[in-house]
Design a protein around this motif. Structure first.
Motif, PDB file in Angstrom:
ATOM      1  N   ASP A 129       0.161   4.092  -0.218  1.00 27.95           N
ATOM      2  CA  ASP A 129      -0.360   5.396   0.473  1.00 27.95           C
ATOM      3  C   ASP A 129      -0.053   5.195   1.904  1.00 27.95           C
ATOM      4  O   ASP A 129       0.102   6.246   2.584  1.00 27.95           O
ATOM      5  CB  ASP A 129      -1.769   5.387   0.200  1.00 27.95           C
ATOM      6  CG  ASP A 129      -2.133   5.674  -1.169  1.00 27.95           C
ATOM      7  OD1 ASP A 129      -1.441   6.372  -1.634  1.00 27.95           O
ATOM      8  OD2 ASP A 129      -3.267   5.248  -1.370  1.00 27.95           O
ATOM      9  N   LYS A 130       0.174   4.100   2.653  1.00 26.70           N
ATOM     10  CA  LYS A 130       0.700   4.101   3.814  1.00 26.70           C
ATOM     11  C   LYS A 130       2.407   4.255   4.148  1.00 26.70           C
ATOM     12  O   LYS A 130       2.642   4.365   5.117  1.00 26.70           O
ATOM     13  CB  LYS A 130       0.174   2.626   4.348  1.00 26.70           C
ATOM     14  CG  LYS A 130      -0.955   2.432   4.596  1.00 26.70           C
ATOM     15  CD  LYS A 130      -1.446   1.158   5.182  1.00 26.70           C
ATOM     16  CE  LYS A 130      -2.897   0.637   5.732  1.00 26.70           C
ATOM     17  NZ  LYS A 130      -2.977  -0.585   6.325  1.00 26.70           N
ATOM     18  N   ALA A 153       2.631  -1.476   5.656  1.00 29.52           N
ATOM     19  CA  ALA A 153       2.281  -0.980   4.308  1.00 29.52           C
ATOM     20  C   ALA A 153       2.434  -2.482   3.473  1.00 29.52           C
ATOM     21  O   ALA A 153       2.151  -2.314   2.245  1.00 29.52           O
ATOM     22  CB  ALA A 153       3.099  -0.041   3.608  1.00 29.52           C
ATOM     23  N   ASP A 200       1.023  -1.158   0.151  1.00 34.11           N
ATOM     24  CA  ASP A 200      -0.116   0.021   0.056  1.00 34.11           C
ATOM     25  C   ASP A 200       0.969   1.210  -0.061  1.00 34.11           C
ATOM     26  O   ASP A 200       1.330   1.686   1.120  1.00 34.11           O
ATOM     27  CB  ASP A 200      -0.614   0.009   1.107  1.00 34.11           C
ATOM     28  CG  ASP A 200      -1.983   1.247   1.195  1.00 34.11           C
ATOM     29  OD1 ASP A 200      -1.670   2.062   0.507  1.00 34.11           O
ATOM     30  OD2 ASP A 200      -2.936   0.970   1.932  1.00 34.11           O
TER      31      ASP A 200
END
Length: 64
Positions: A8-9, A59, A6
Motif C-alpha cells: 500500500d505504501k 515500504a 507494504d
C-alpha cells in the motif's frame, strides 16, 4: 534477516529491484513491489539493506 513489504505504501519506483533483483520484483500492471524471497540468503544482506534505504516510500521493513 526477514523482509516484509507494504504494498500500500509502494510507489513503484523500482529502486528495490535494481538493488536486489533476487529478492524483489514488480507487478507488470502497476509496478508495485513483489517480494520474491522473504528470508534471503545472508550473502544478499547488503543489497537488501540498500533496497530498504533507497525506497522512497519506506515500504520495505527488515527484521534481523
Amino acid at each position: 534477516m526477514r523482509v516484509t513489504i507494504d504494498q500500500d505504501k509502494c510507489v513503484g519506483s523500482g529502486q528495490c529491484v535494481l538493488a536486489a533483483p533476487d529478492v524483489f520484483d514488480q507487478r507488470d500492471e502497476d509496478g508495485i513491489v513483489v517480494l520474491l524471497d522473504p528470508e534471503p540468503p545472508r550473502d544478499l544482506d547488503q543489497d537488501v539493506r540498500r533496497s530498504a534505504m533507497v525506497c522512497p516510500a519506506l515500504a520495505i521493513q527488515l527484521t534481523d
